[in-house]
Design a protein around this motif. Sequence first.
Motif, PDB file in Angstrom:
ATOM      1  N   GLY A  26      24.233   1.144   1.757  1.00 60.66           N
ATOM      2  CA  GLY A  26      23.988   2.431   1.086  1.00 60.66           C
ATOM      3  C   GLY A  26      23.137   2.278  -0.157  1.00 60.66           C
ATOM      4  O   GLY A  26      22.204   3.056  -0.392  1.00 60.66           O
ATOM      5  N   LEU A  27      23.447   1.268  -0.948  1.00 57.07           N
ATOM      6  CA  LEU A  27      22.706   1.072  -2.199  1.00 57.07           C
ATOM      7  C   LEU A  27      21.293   0.540  -1.944  1.00 57.07           C
ATOM      8  O   LEU A  27      20.358   0.912  -2.658  1.00 57.07           O
ATOM      9  CB  LEU A  27      23.478   0.114  -3.119  1.00 57.07           C
ATOM     10  CG  LEU A  27      24.764   0.703  -3.723  1.00 57.07           C
ATOM     11  CD1 LEU A  27      25.574  -0.370  -4.444  1.00 57.07           C
ATOM     12  CD2 LEU A  27      24.444   1.833  -4.683  1.00 57.07           C
ATOM     13  N   LEU A  79      10.343   4.725  -3.180  1.00 62.35           N
ATOM     14  CA  LEU A  79       9.393   5.617  -2.499  1.00 62.35           C
ATOM     15  C   LEU A  79       9.214   6.915  -3.276  1.00 62.35           C
ATOM     16  O   LEU A  79       8.103   7.422  -3.408  1.00 62.35           O
ATOM     17  CB  LEU A  79       9.879   5.918  -1.071  1.00 62.35           C
ATOM     18  CG  LEU A  79       9.886   4.734  -0.097  1.00 62.35           C
ATOM     19  CD1 LEU A  79      10.584   5.110   1.208  1.00 62.35           C
ATOM     20  CD2 LEU A  79       8.475   4.273   0.209  1.00 62.35           C
ATOM     21  N   GLN A  84       6.987  10.223  -3.138  1.00 64.65           N
ATOM     22  CA  GLN A  84       7.700  10.915  -2.066  1.00 64.65           C
ATOM     23  C   GLN A  84       8.998  11.503  -2.607  1.00 64.65           C
ATOM     24  O   GLN A  84       9.536  11.012  -3.584  1.00 64.65           O
ATOM     25  CB  GLN A  84       8.009   9.936  -0.941  1.00 64.65           C
ATOM     26  CG  GLN A  84       6.745   9.392  -0.303  1.00 64.65           C
ATOM     27  CD  GLN A  84       7.032   8.294   0.685  1.00 64.65           C
ATOM     28  OE1 GLN A  84       8.068   8.285   1.320  1.00 64.65           O
ATOM     29  NE2 GLN A  84       6.115   7.365   0.808  1.00 64.65           N
ATOM     30  N   GLU A  85       9.509  12.512  -1.933  1.00 61.91           N
ATOM     31  CA  GLU A  85      10.729  13.164  -2.398  1.00 61.91           C
ATOM     32  C   GLU A  85      11.947  12.282  -2.140  1.00 61.91           C
ATOM     33  O   GLU A  85      12.070  11.686  -1.075  1.00 61.91           O
ATOM     34  CB  GLU A  85      10.909  14.507  -1.684  1.00 61.91           C
ATOM     35  CG  GLU A  85       9.961  15.568  -2.231  1.00 61.91           C
ATOM     36  CD  GLU A  85      10.311  16.932  -1.686  1.00 61.91           C
ATOM     37  OE1 GLU A  85      11.363  17.472  -2.059  1.00 61.91           O
ATOM     38  OE2 GLU A  85       9.537  17.444  -0.886  1.00 61.91           O
ATOM     39  N   PHE A  86      12.841  12.197  -3.130  1.00 61.37           N
ATOM     40  CA  PHE A  86      13.947  11.254  -3.061  1.00 61.37           C
ATOM     41  C   PHE A  86      14.985  11.608  -1.997  1.00 61.37           C
ATOM     42  O   PHE A  86      15.301  10.800  -1.131  1.00 61.37           O
ATOM     43  CB  PHE A  86      14.635  11.133  -4.417  1.00 61.37           C
ATOM     44  CG  PHE A  86      15.836  10.219  -4.380  1.00 61.37           C
ATOM     45  CD1 PHE A  86      15.675   8.854  -4.310  1.00 61.37           C
ATOM     46  CD2 PHE A  86      17.122  10.727  -4.393  1.00 61.37           C
ATOM     47  CE1 PHE A  86      16.758   8.007  -4.256  1.00 61.37           C
ATOM     48  CE2 PHE A  86      18.219   9.895  -4.345  1.00 61.37           C
ATOM     49  CZ  PHE A  86      18.037   8.528  -4.281  1.00 61.37           C
ATOM     50  N   TRP A  87      15.514  12.820  -2.058  1.00 57.91           N
ATOM     51  CA  TRP A  87      16.660  13.160  -1.195  1.00 57.91           C
ATOM     52  C   TRP A  87      16.327  13.056   0.289  1.00 57.91           C
ATOM     53  O   TRP A  87      17.052  12.389   1.038  1.00 57.91           O
ATOM     54  CB  TRP A  87      17.191  14.558  -1.530  1.00 57.91           C
ATOM     55  CG  TRP A  87      17.581  14.695  -2.968  1.00 57.91           C
ATOM     56  CD1 TRP A  87      16.900  15.363  -3.948  1.00 57.91           C
ATOM     57  CD2 TRP A  87      18.719  14.110  -3.619  1.00 57.91           C
ATOM     58  NE1 TRP A  87      17.533  15.226  -5.141  1.00 57.91           N
ATOM     59  CE2 TRP A  87      18.659  14.476  -4.982  1.00 57.91           C
ATOM     60  CE3 TRP A  87      19.769  13.337  -3.171  1.00 57.91           C
ATOM     61  CZ2 TRP A  87      19.608  14.082  -5.900  1.00 57.91           C
ATOM     62  CZ3 TRP A  87      20.731  12.936  -4.093  1.00 57.91           C
ATOM     63  CH2 TRP A  87      20.642  13.309  -5.432  1.00 57.91           C
ATOM     64  N   PRO A  88      15.238  13.704   0.747  1.00 61.02           N
ATOM     65  CA  PRO A  88      14.944  13.590   2.180  1.00 61.02           C
ATOM     66  C   PRO A  88      14.667  12.148   2.594  1.00 61.02           C
ATOM     67  O   PRO A  88      15.088  11.717   3.669  1.00 61.02           O
ATOM     68  CB  PRO A  88      13.678  14.439   2.355  1.00 61.02           C
ATOM     69  CG  PRO A  88      13.607  15.292   1.156  1.00 61.02           C
ATOM     70  CD  PRO A  88      14.281  14.561   0.052  1.00 61.02           C
ATOM     71  N   THR A  89      13.963  11.416   1.719  1.00 60.50           N
ATOM     72  CA  THR A  89      13.647  10.031   2.057  1.00 60.50           C
ATOM     73  C   THR A  89      14.920   9.212   2.162  1.00 60.50           C
ATOM     74  O   THR A  89      15.097   8.425   3.095  1.00 60.50           O
ATOM     75  CB  THR A  89      12.714   9.425   0.989  1.00 60.50           C
ATOM     76  OG1 THR A  89      11.638  10.321   0.765  1.00 60.50           O
ATOM     77  CG2 THR A  89      12.164   8.088   1.442  1.00 60.50           C
ATOM     78  N   LEU A 107      18.747   6.367   5.348  1.00 62.90           N
ATOM     79  CA  LEU A 107      20.156   6.083   5.639  1.00 62.90           C
ATOM     80  C   LEU A 107      20.575   6.591   7.017  1.00 62.90           C
ATOM     81  O   LEU A 107      21.453   6.004   7.645  1.00 62.90           O
ATOM     82  CB  LEU A 107      21.047   6.678   4.557  1.00 62.90           C
ATOM     83  CG  LEU A 107      20.979   5.900   3.249  1.00 62.90           C
ATOM     84  CD1 LEU A 107      21.663   6.667   2.137  1.00 62.90           C
ATOM     85  CD2 LEU A 107      21.601   4.528   3.388  1.00 62.90           C
ATOM     86  N   SER A 145      19.355   3.495  -0.960  1.00 64.45           N
ATOM     87  CA  SER A 145      19.072   4.325  -2.138  1.00 64.45           C
ATOM     88  C   SER A 145      17.956   3.717  -2.967  1.00 64.45           C
ATOM     89  O   SER A 145      17.087   4.432  -3.477  1.00 64.45           O
ATOM     90  CB  SER A 145      20.321   4.444  -3.016  1.00 64.45           C
ATOM     91  OG  SER A 145      21.395   4.892  -2.252  1.00 64.45           O
ATOM     92  N   GLY A 172       0.791  -1.223   0.000  1.00 65.87           N
ATOM     93  CA  GLY A 172       0.000   0.000   0.000  1.00 65.87           C
ATOM     94  C   GLY A 172       0.822   1.270   0.000  1.00 65.87           C
ATOM     95  O   GLY A 172       0.266   2.366  -0.036  1.00 65.87           O
ATOM     96  N   ILE A 173       2.129   1.160   0.047  1.00 67.77           N
ATOM     97  CA  ILE A 173       2.977   2.357   0.080  1.00 67.77           C
ATOM     98  C   ILE A 173       3.409   2.726  -1.349  1.00 67.77           C
ATOM     99  O   ILE A 173       3.372   3.890  -1.737  1.00 67.77           O
ATOM    100  CB  ILE A 173       4.237   2.111   0.953  1.00 67.77           C
ATOM    101  CG1 ILE A 173       3.827   1.803   2.404  1.00 67.77           C
ATOM    102  CG2 ILE A 173       5.184   3.302   0.892  1.00 67.77           C
ATOM    103  CD1 ILE A 173       3.267   2.941   3.184  1.00 67.77           C
ATOM    104  N   GLN A 222      17.899  10.283   2.811  1.00 70.50           N
ATOM    105  CA  GLN A 222      18.652  10.693   3.998  1.00 70.50           C
ATOM    106  C   GLN A 222      18.032  10.122   5.267  1.00 70.50           C
ATOM    107  O   GLN A 222      18.737   9.685   6.174  1.00 70.50           O
ATOM    108  CB  GLN A 222      18.727  12.217   4.069  1.00 70.50           C
ATOM    109  CG  GLN A 222      19.758  12.755   3.094  1.00 70.50           C
ATOM    110  CD  GLN A 222      19.624  14.242   2.856  1.00 70.50           C
ATOM    111  OE1 GLN A 222      18.818  14.913   3.483  1.00 70.50           O
ATOM    112  NE2 GLN A 222      20.408  14.755   1.948  1.00 70.50           N
ATOM    113  N   LEU A 223      16.697  10.105   5.298  1.00 65.51           N
ATOM    114  CA  LEU A 223      16.005   9.579   6.476  1.00 65.51           C
ATOM    115  C   LEU A 223      16.255   8.081   6.612  1.00 65.51           C
ATOM    116  O   LEU A 223      16.538   7.573   7.697  1.00 65.51           O
ATOM    117  CB  LEU A 223      14.500   9.847   6.356  1.00 65.51           C
ATOM    118  CG  LEU A 223      13.690   9.613   7.629  1.00 65.51           C
ATOM    119  CD1 LEU A 223      14.004  10.666   8.662  1.00 65.51           C
ATOM    120  CD2 LEU A 223      12.211   9.600   7.328  1.00 65.51           C
TER     121      LEU A 223
END
Lengths: 161, 202
Positions: free
Chosen positions: B145-146, B155, B160-165, B170, B149, B7-8, B167-168
Amino acid sequence: MTALIRLFILLFLGVLFHTSPAEAHRLNIFASVNEAGLDGQVYYAGGGPAGELPVSVHDLDGQLIAEGQTTTEGTFHVPLAVLKPHLGKAISMTSNSGEGHSATFHMILPADATLPETTEAKEAPDKSGPGPKQFMQPLLMLLAIFGLLYWIKSIRRKQGL
Amino acid sequence: MAHIVDGILSTEVTMISTTLAACGVAYGLKKLDRDDIPKVALISAAFLVASTLRIPLPGTSAHLLMAGLMGLTLGWQVFPAVLIALVLQLAFFGFGGLISLGPNLLNIAGPAMLTAWLVQPVLNRWQTPAGIAASGFAAGLLGVGLVGSAVALSLSLSGQEFWPTAQLVLASHGLVMGVEGLVTASALALMIKVRPDLLRLA
Protein backbone atom coordinates in the motif's frame (compact mmCIF):
# COMPACT_ATOMS: atom_id res chain seq x y z
CA MET A 1 3.14 10.48 21.33
CA THR A 2 4.70 7.94 18.94
CA ALA A 3 1.54 5.81 19.20
CA LEU A 4 -0.52 8.85 18.26
CA ILE A 5 1.63 9.53 15.19
CA ARG A 6 1.26 5.87 14.13
CA LEU A 7 -2.51 6.07 14.62
CA PHE A 8 -2.60 9.27 12.57
CA ILE A 9 -0.69 7.63 9.73
CA LEU A 10 -2.99 4.59 9.75
CA LEU A 11 -6.04 6.86 9.67
CA PHE A 12 -4.46 8.84 6.83
CA LEU A 13 -3.98 5.62 4.87
CA GLY A 14 -7.61 4.72 5.48
CA VAL A 15 -8.75 8.07 4.12
CA LEU A 16 -6.28 7.85 1.25
CA PHE A 17 -7.95 4.87 -0.36
CA HIS A 18 -11.52 5.96 0.27
CA THR A 19 -13.29 7.04 -2.91
CA SER A 20 -15.71 9.91 -2.74
CA PRO A 21 -18.96 9.29 -4.69
CA ALA A 22 -19.06 13.01 -5.57
CA GLU A 23 -16.04 12.51 -7.79
CA ALA A 24 -17.50 9.50 -9.58
CA HIS A 25 -17.86 11.25 -12.95
CA ARG A 26 -14.52 12.99 -13.05
CA LEU A 27 -12.56 11.72 -16.01
CA ASN A 28 -8.94 10.60 -15.86
CA ILE A 29 -6.37 9.29 -18.30
CA PHE A 30 -3.34 7.15 -17.60
CA ALA A 31 -0.92 5.94 -20.26
CA SER A 32 2.41 4.19 -20.65
CA VAL A 33 4.73 3.31 -23.51
CA ASN A 34 6.00 -0.17 -24.24
CA GLU A 35 7.65 -1.84 -27.22
CA ALA A 36 4.28 -2.17 -28.99
CA GLY A 37 3.34 1.49 -28.65
CA LEU A 38 1.33 3.63 -26.32
CA ASP A 39 -1.29 1.96 -24.15
CA GLY A 40 -3.75 4.18 -22.38
CA GLN A 41 -6.73 3.90 -20.09
CA VAL A 42 -9.54 6.40 -19.65
CA TYR A 43 -11.48 5.93 -16.45
CA TYR A 44 -13.82 7.72 -14.07
CA ALA A 45 -12.61 8.84 -10.65
CA GLY A 46 -14.59 5.99 -9.11
CA GLY A 47 -12.38 3.60 -11.06
CA GLY A 48 -14.98 2.55 -13.66
CA PRO A 49 -13.81 2.36 -17.29
CA ALA A 50 -14.81 5.24 -19.55
CA GLY A 51 -15.75 3.24 -22.64
CA GLU A 52 -16.40 4.47 -26.19
CA LEU A 53 -15.23 8.03 -25.58
CA PRO A 54 -13.28 10.08 -28.13
CA VAL A 55 -9.59 10.33 -27.40
CA SER A 56 -6.95 12.31 -29.26
CA VAL A 57 -3.16 12.53 -29.08
CA HIS A 58 -1.37 15.80 -29.89
CA ASP A 59 2.21 17.03 -29.89
CA LEU A 60 3.38 20.16 -28.06
CA ASP A 61 2.43 22.39 -31.01
CA GLY A 62 -1.11 21.06 -30.96
CA GLN A 63 -0.63 18.98 -34.13
CA LEU A 64 -2.82 15.88 -34.17
CA ILE A 65 -0.83 12.62 -33.94
CA ALA A 66 -3.71 10.15 -33.61
CA GLU A 67 -7.36 10.06 -32.68
CA GLY A 68 -10.01 7.46 -32.10
CA GLN A 69 -12.35 5.99 -29.54
CA THR A 70 -11.73 4.05 -26.35
CA THR A 71 -12.83 0.42 -26.20
CA THR A 72 -15.70 -0.65 -23.97
CA GLU A 73 -13.04 -1.26 -21.28
CA GLY A 74 -11.86 2.34 -21.65
CA THR A 75 -8.51 1.44 -23.21
CA PHE A 76 -6.83 2.84 -26.30
CA HIS A 77 -3.66 2.03 -28.21
CA VAL A 78 -1.38 4.01 -30.52
CA PRO A 79 1.15 1.88 -32.46
CA LEU A 80 4.82 2.79 -31.97
CA ALA A 81 5.23 3.39 -35.70
CA VAL A 82 2.79 6.31 -35.45
CA LEU A 83 4.74 7.75 -32.51
CA LYS A 84 8.16 7.31 -34.18
CA PRO A 85 8.59 10.97 -35.29
CA HIS A 86 7.71 12.14 -31.77
CA LEU A 87 10.02 9.92 -29.67
CA GLY A 88 11.82 11.92 -27.00
CA LYS A 89 9.22 14.69 -27.21
CA ALA A 90 6.24 15.63 -25.06
CA ILE A 91 2.76 14.61 -26.13
CA SER A 92 -0.68 15.06 -24.65
CA MET A 93 -3.76 12.85 -24.67
CA THR A 94 -7.24 14.31 -24.28
CA SER A 95 -10.59 12.65 -23.77
CA ASN A 96 -14.00 14.25 -23.32
CA SER A 97 -17.05 12.53 -21.90
CA GLY A 98 -19.37 15.17 -23.37
CA GLU A 99 -20.87 15.82 -19.94
CA GLY A 100 -18.63 18.72 -19.06
CA HIS A 101 -15.87 16.39 -18.01
CA SER A 102 -12.64 16.14 -19.90
CA ALA A 103 -9.16 15.00 -19.00
CA THR A 104 -5.71 15.60 -20.41
CA PHE A 105 -2.62 13.55 -19.73
CA HIS A 106 0.88 14.79 -20.58
CA MET A 107 3.91 12.62 -20.99
CA ILE A 108 7.35 12.62 -22.56
CA LEU A 109 7.89 9.72 -24.93
CA PRO A 110 11.13 7.81 -24.24
CA ALA A 111 13.78 8.53 -26.85
CA ASP A 112 15.31 5.05 -26.89
CA ALA A 113 12.22 2.90 -27.40
CA THR A 114 12.84 -0.16 -29.57
CA LEU A 115 10.90 0.20 -32.76
CA PRO A 116 9.29 -2.72 -34.55
CA GLU A 117 10.83 -3.40 -37.96
CA THR A 118 7.47 -3.39 -39.68
CA THR A 119 4.22 -1.67 -38.94
CA GLU A 120 2.35 -4.96 -38.84
CA ALA A 121 0.57 -5.87 -35.64
CA LYS A 122 3.04 -7.31 -33.17
CA GLU A 123 2.39 -10.16 -30.83
CA ALA A 124 1.25 -8.97 -27.43
CA PRO A 125 4.20 -8.44 -25.06
CA ASP A 126 4.98 -11.37 -22.79
CA LYS A 127 3.67 -10.50 -19.35
CA SER A 128 4.98 -13.61 -17.66
CA GLY A 129 8.44 -12.06 -17.09
CA PRO A 130 11.79 -13.81 -17.14
CA GLY A 131 12.10 -17.53 -16.46
CA PRO A 132 14.06 -19.10 -13.58
CA LYS A 133 17.15 -19.75 -15.75
CA GLN A 134 17.55 -16.05 -16.48
CA PHE A 135 18.13 -15.31 -12.79
CA MET A 136 21.46 -17.13 -12.66
CA GLN A 137 23.57 -14.22 -13.97
CA PRO A 138 22.02 -11.41 -11.90
CA LEU A 139 22.15 -13.54 -8.75
CA LEU A 140 25.82 -14.35 -9.34
CA MET A 141 26.48 -10.66 -9.91
CA LEU A 142 24.62 -9.84 -6.69
CA LEU A 143 26.76 -12.37 -4.84
CA ALA A 144 29.90 -10.77 -6.29
CA ILE A 145 28.81 -7.26 -5.26
CA PHE A 146 28.04 -8.29 -1.70
CA GLY A 147 31.26 -10.32 -1.60
CA LEU A 148 33.15 -7.16 -2.55
CA LEU A 149 31.28 -5.22 0.11
CA TYR A 150 32.18 -7.89 2.68
CA TRP A 151 35.85 -7.66 1.69
CA ILE A 152 35.83 -3.84 1.97
CA LYS A 153 34.15 -3.99 5.37
CA SER A 154 36.68 -6.61 6.52
CA ILE A 155 39.58 -4.34 5.54
CA ARG A 156 37.97 -1.38 7.29
CA ARG A 157 37.40 -3.48 10.41
CA LYS A 158 41.08 -4.54 10.43
CA GLN A 159 42.07 -0.90 10.07
CA GLY A 160 39.83 -0.08 13.00
CA LEU A 161 37.62 2.26 10.95
CA MET B 1 4.22 -1.08 -10.27
CA ALA B 2 7.27 0.23 -8.51
CA HIS B 3 9.54 0.41 -11.56
CA ILE B 4 8.90 3.82 -13.08
CA VAL B 5 10.65 4.18 -16.42
CA ASP B 6 12.76 7.17 -17.51
CA GLY B 7 11.00 10.22 -18.89
CA ILE B 8 7.86 9.95 -16.78
CA LEU B 9 8.86 11.93 -13.68
CA SER B 10 9.68 15.63 -13.63
CA THR B 11 13.27 16.80 -13.18
CA GLU B 12 12.50 18.25 -9.72
CA VAL B 13 10.93 15.02 -8.44
CA THR B 14 13.79 12.96 -9.88
CA MET B 15 16.49 15.18 -8.37
CA ILE B 16 14.93 15.42 -4.90
CA SER B 17 14.15 11.69 -4.79
CA THR B 18 17.65 10.79 -5.98
CA THR B 19 19.22 13.03 -3.32
CA LEU B 20 17.09 11.49 -0.56
CA ALA B 21 17.77 7.98 -1.84
CA ALA B 22 21.52 8.70 -1.97
CA CYS B 23 21.39 9.88 1.66
CA GLY B 24 19.53 6.67 2.57
CA VAL B 25 22.12 4.53 0.77
CA ALA B 26 25.02 6.38 2.44
CA TYR B 27 23.46 5.99 5.89
CA GLY B 28 22.50 2.36 5.18
CA LEU B 29 26.08 1.55 4.15
CA LYS B 30 27.39 3.26 7.27
CA LYS B 31 25.06 1.16 9.45
CA LEU B 32 25.93 -2.00 7.52
CA ASP B 33 28.06 -4.26 9.68
CA ARG B 34 30.26 -6.86 8.00
CA ASP B 35 28.43 -9.68 9.80
CA ASP B 36 25.06 -8.46 8.48
CA ILE B 37 26.12 -8.66 4.83
CA PRO B 38 25.03 -12.30 4.22
CA LYS B 39 21.56 -11.44 5.57
CA VAL B 40 21.33 -8.28 3.44
CA ALA B 41 22.51 -10.19 0.36
CA LEU B 42 19.91 -12.92 0.95
CA ILE B 43 17.06 -10.42 1.32
CA SER B 44 18.31 -8.42 -1.67
CA ALA B 45 18.37 -11.60 -3.80
CA ALA B 46 14.88 -12.54 -2.61
CA PHE B 47 13.62 -9.06 -3.53
CA LEU B 48 15.29 -9.24 -6.94
CA VAL B 49 13.60 -12.53 -7.78
CA ALA B 50 10.22 -11.80 -6.17
CA SER B 51 9.83 -8.38 -7.75
CA THR B 52 10.86 -9.65 -11.19
CA LEU B 53 8.58 -12.67 -11.40
CA ARG B 54 5.21 -11.47 -12.54
CA ILE B 55 1.97 -13.00 -11.36
CA PRO B 56 -0.39 -13.16 -14.36
CA LEU B 57 -3.78 -11.64 -13.59
CA PRO B 58 -6.78 -11.20 -15.90
CA GLY B 59 -5.81 -8.41 -18.29
CA THR B 60 -2.66 -7.45 -16.43
CA SER B 61 0.16 -8.78 -14.26
CA ALA B 62 1.65 -7.90 -10.89
CA HIS B 63 4.63 -8.86 -8.75
CA LEU B 64 5.56 -9.15 -5.08
CA LEU B 65 7.52 -6.31 -3.46
CA MET B 66 8.54 -7.65 -0.04
CA ALA B 67 8.79 -4.08 1.30
CA GLY B 68 7.35 -5.01 4.71
CA LEU B 69 9.65 -7.99 5.21
CA MET B 70 12.69 -6.02 4.06
CA GLY B 71 11.90 -3.17 6.44
CA LEU B 72 11.46 -5.50 9.41
CA THR B 73 14.65 -7.45 8.74
CA LEU B 74 17.03 -4.79 7.40
CA GLY B 75 16.16 -1.37 8.79
CA TRP B 76 18.34 1.29 7.08
CA GLN B 77 20.25 -1.45 5.28
CA VAL B 78 17.21 -1.79 3.03
CA PHE B 79 18.54 1.14 0.93
CA PRO B 80 21.75 -0.55 -0.30
CA ALA B 81 19.93 -3.91 -0.58
CA VAL B 82 17.22 -2.50 -2.86
CA LEU B 83 19.69 -0.34 -4.80
CA ILE B 84 21.78 -3.35 -5.82
CA ALA B 85 18.69 -5.35 -6.77
CA LEU B 86 17.26 -2.45 -8.82
CA VAL B 87 20.56 -1.92 -10.66
CA LEU B 88 20.66 -5.63 -11.56
CA GLN B 89 16.99 -5.62 -12.61
CA LEU B 90 17.73 -2.65 -14.87
CA ALA B 91 20.89 -4.20 -16.31
CA PHE B 92 19.52 -7.71 -16.93
CA PHE B 93 15.78 -7.29 -17.40
CA GLY B 94 15.37 -3.65 -18.42
CA PHE B 95 13.09 -2.86 -15.47
CA GLY B 96 12.79 0.81 -14.52
CA GLY B 97 15.40 3.28 -15.78
CA LEU B 98 18.80 4.73 -14.93
CA ILE B 99 17.51 8.27 -14.32
CA SER B 100 14.52 7.01 -12.34
CA LEU B 101 16.70 4.72 -10.21
CA GLY B 102 16.68 7.21 -7.31
CA PRO B 103 12.90 7.69 -7.26
CA ASN B 104 12.33 3.94 -7.63
CA LEU B 105 14.72 3.24 -4.75
CA LEU B 106 13.07 5.83 -2.53
CA ASN B 107 9.59 4.56 -3.47
CA ILE B 108 10.46 1.05 -2.27
CA ALA B 109 13.00 1.53 0.54
CA GLY B 110 11.18 4.50 2.11
CA PRO B 111 7.87 2.62 2.53
CA ALA B 112 9.81 -0.42 3.76
CA MET B 113 11.28 1.72 6.55
CA LEU B 114 7.90 3.28 7.33
CA THR B 115 6.21 -0.13 7.44
CA ALA B 116 8.84 -1.43 9.85
CA TRP B 117 8.43 1.67 12.02
CA LEU B 118 4.67 1.08 12.21
CA VAL B 119 4.68 -2.69 12.66
CA GLN B 120 7.86 -3.34 14.69
CA PRO B 121 6.33 -2.25 18.05
CA VAL B 122 3.41 -4.66 17.53
CA LEU B 123 5.81 -7.48 16.69
CA ASN B 124 7.99 -6.70 19.71
CA ARG B 125 5.00 -6.72 22.03
CA TRP B 126 3.09 -9.76 20.75
CA GLN B 127 5.53 -12.50 19.85
CA THR B 128 2.80 -15.12 20.00
CA PRO B 129 1.84 -17.13 16.86
CA ALA B 130 -1.25 -14.94 16.40
CA GLY B 131 0.73 -11.73 16.98
CA ILE B 132 3.42 -12.77 14.51
CA ALA B 133 0.84 -13.75 11.88
CA ALA B 134 -1.03 -10.46 12.34
CA SER B 135 2.16 -8.37 12.27
CA GLY B 136 3.45 -10.18 9.20
CA PHE B 137 0.16 -9.84 7.34
CA ALA B 138 -0.07 -6.15 8.25
CA ALA B 139 3.54 -5.56 7.19
CA GLY B 140 2.96 -7.21 3.80
CA LEU B 141 -0.29 -5.33 3.23
CA LEU B 142 1.07 -1.96 4.35
CA GLY B 143 4.30 -2.43 2.40
CA VAL B 144 2.47 -2.76 -0.92
CA GLY B 145 0.00 0.00 0.00
CA LEU B 146 2.72 2.45 0.92
CA VAL B 147 4.86 1.65 -2.13
CA GLY B 148 1.78 2.20 -4.31
CA SER B 149 1.14 5.52 -2.53
CA ALA B 150 4.76 6.58 -2.99
CA VAL B 151 4.62 5.76 -6.71
CA ALA B 152 1.35 7.66 -7.04
CA LEU B 153 2.84 10.62 -5.13
CA SER B 154 5.85 10.70 -7.45
CA LEU B 155 3.57 10.64 -10.49
CA SER B 156 1.23 13.26 -9.07
CA LEU B 157 4.12 15.61 -8.23
CA SER B 158 5.16 15.20 -11.85
CA GLY B 159 1.82 16.42 -13.12
CA GLN B 160 -0.61 13.52 -12.81
CA GLU B 161 -3.55 13.49 -10.42
CA PHE B 162 -2.80 11.70 -7.15
CA TRP B 163 -6.04 9.96 -6.19
CA PRO B 164 -6.92 8.32 -9.51
CA THR B 165 -3.30 7.33 -10.05
CA ALA B 166 -3.05 5.84 -6.55
CA GLN B 167 -6.29 3.95 -7.07
CA LEU B 168 -5.19 2.69 -10.48
CA VAL B 169 -1.79 1.59 -9.16
CA LEU B 170 -3.33 -0.12 -6.14
CA ALA B 171 -6.23 -1.62 -8.06
CA SER B 172 -3.76 -3.69 -10.06
CA HIS B 173 -2.08 -4.81 -6.84
CA GLY B 174 -5.12 -5.39 -4.63
CA LEU B 175 -4.73 -9.16 -4.90
CA VAL B 176 -0.97 -8.92 -4.46
CA MET B 177 -1.48 -7.08 -1.16
CA GLY B 178 -3.23 -10.15 0.24
CA VAL B 179 -0.67 -12.56 -1.21
CA GLU B 180 2.17 -10.38 0.08
CA GLY B 181 0.54 -10.31 3.52
CA LEU B 182 0.40 -14.13 3.60
CA VAL B 183 3.98 -14.47 2.31
CA THR B 184 5.32 -11.98 4.88
CA ALA B 185 3.38 -13.63 7.73
CA SER B 186 4.74 -17.07 6.74
CA ALA B 187 8.29 -15.75 6.40
CA LEU B 188 8.12 -14.03 9.81
CA ALA B 189 6.75 -17.16 11.50
CA LEU B 190 9.57 -19.24 9.98
CA MET B 191 12.27 -16.70 10.88
CA ILE B 192 11.15 -16.40 14.49
CA LYS B 193 11.18 -20.20 14.82
CA VAL B 194 14.47 -20.88 13.00
CA ARG B 195 16.58 -17.70 13.10
CA PRO B 196 15.04 -15.03 15.37
CA ASP B 197 18.32 -13.10 15.19
CA LEU B 198 17.46 -12.22 11.57
CA LEU B 199 14.69 -9.97 12.89
CA ARG B 200 15.46 -6.82 14.81
CA LEU B 201 13.32 -7.78 17.83
CA ALA B 202 13.54 -5.75 21.02
